[in-house]
Design a protein around this motif. Sequence first.
Motif, PDB file in Angstrom:
ATOM      1  N   LYS A   1       2.820 -53.271  88.789  1.00  0.00           N
ATOM      2  CA  LYS A   1       1.949 -52.129  88.488  1.00  0.00           C
ATOM      3  C   LYS A   1       1.467 -51.404  89.753  1.00  0.00           C
TER       4      LYS A   1
ATOM      5  N   ASP B   1      -0.427 -51.512  78.515  1.00  0.00           N
ATOM      6  CA  ASP B   1       0.536 -50.562  77.946  1.00  0.00           C
ATOM      7  C   ASP B   1       0.351 -50.629  76.445  1.00  0.00           C
TER       8      ASP B   1
ATOM      9  N   GLU C   1       6.710 -48.011  74.906  1.00  0.00           N
ATOM     10  CA  GLU C   1       5.503 -47.543  75.623  1.00  0.00           C
ATOM     11  C   GLU C   1       5.168 -46.089  75.308  1.00  0.00           C
TER      12      GLU C   1
HETATM   13 MG    MG Z   1       3.816 -46.878  82.348  1.00  0.00          MG
END
Ligand code: MG
Length: 431
Positions: free
Chosen positions: A333, A351, A359
């Motif tokens: 991330k 998410d 997503e």
């Molecule tokens: Mg993303």
Amino acid sequence: MIVNYRLGWIKNLRVQKEVTFADVSDGSCPQRLQIVIPKSIKPKTLTTGSSVSVAGILTKGPRGQLELVAENIDVLGECVVADGYPFNPRTTYVPEYLRQYLHFRSRTNYISAILRVRNSVTKHIHDYFASKQFLNVHTPILTSNDCEGAGEVFKVQPENEQVIKAMMQEGKNNDTVYFGTKTYLTVSGQLHLEAICRSMGNVYTLGPTFRAENSRSRLHLSEFYMLEAELAFCDSLKELQDVIEDFIKFIFTKTFASNIDDLHIIDGENSKIPKWIDKDFIVLSYDEANKILMKKGFNQSVEEGINKEQELAIVDYCDGIPVFIIRWPKTLKSFYMKDTKDDSTKVEALDLLTPITGEVVGGSLREDDYRKLQLKLPSDRLKWYLDLRKFGNIPTGGFGLGLERLMQVLCGVNNIKDTLPFPRWPHNCDM
Ligand code: MG
Ligand code: 4AD
């Protein structure tokens, strides 16, 4: 009384001996008005696709429906297939064919219905955030940061060589070049939104964002609209999840109420609000999601992340109910995410996965520890962002939702390129 109508476009013609029936649409709604045209006044150039203006009398037809009995009808713009118009009447085209004619495809029932839904969704988004007292701000398109740090930025520079030269002379260094500073089209308005949030409270923005991903997948665009919200004084993922869930349920409920006829055109007569609307969204930690994937026979290492096929497998496992995946490995991330308290390998990220897209939302709590953020900062250019933590800082969390992916889930549209009028994807920016 005779009324003049500047009407619209002929969608369908039924020519009979004495009279012709024409279905006309002005594009504002899925409904069409039937025009009854006596043989004596029917123009020779009247074809499906042509635009017309009509004077006539509005009456009720035999089945009680409104119809316009024409006294005069003018063809404003002819439309002839033999001259190169790419749509034949009475033919239904697949979306791939329509994508070759972006300038014409909003004339089809399918795309015009999608654009009306998109218009309503945009309005519902603003209504939602206004009702929750969020401030709407505009974040810049031109920026010197790569918020997500994925190297998927488009660089911006002037076309004119003279201007470039002058800018380099004035600028601090030789970077090409926007007054000597490397400049990009924004991938996310988040960092600027965070600045405003640290002085004005809850904020949101809805604007274009750009990603130079070399992907022609059914889920990626080079230019897409992102809704981003930043919540002031937010210090738990649960708080963020609750806002996202409430917001998505609001958009679905409002749009199924405002645009049901359009949704039927797009996704079939049986399309209805999903069954999860009355259920709680599911929450899984990243580790739990991985265990489910192992059980389902996927054999990947935890550090690899979750790919699209796996995202959809998780949603399937959850019976199609949207599912939050929370607490992700730090390595997967972005730099600005807050460390998880009791697990130094994880960050407070989420998410949201849904059917069709996987997503649809990405979000996190933001790192608010000055020292930690200083170590994570990818570039000196972001000193201003670090300073937000030094002076009058507050905890915040926020999220970004791809408008086009939301449209896909809402409308049941398989390919993201059909959710906006002029999609941009690699090698497709001619029109
Ligand atoms: Mg993303
Ligand atoms: O997960 P992403 O990259 O998150 C951010 O950009 C954060 N800075 C947002 C924030 O916290 N304010 O992107 C957010 C969403 C994704 O979940 C996806 O729906 C959409 O943006 N998205 C795309 N949509 C279409 N085409 C692409 N190439 C997209 N990339 C991301």
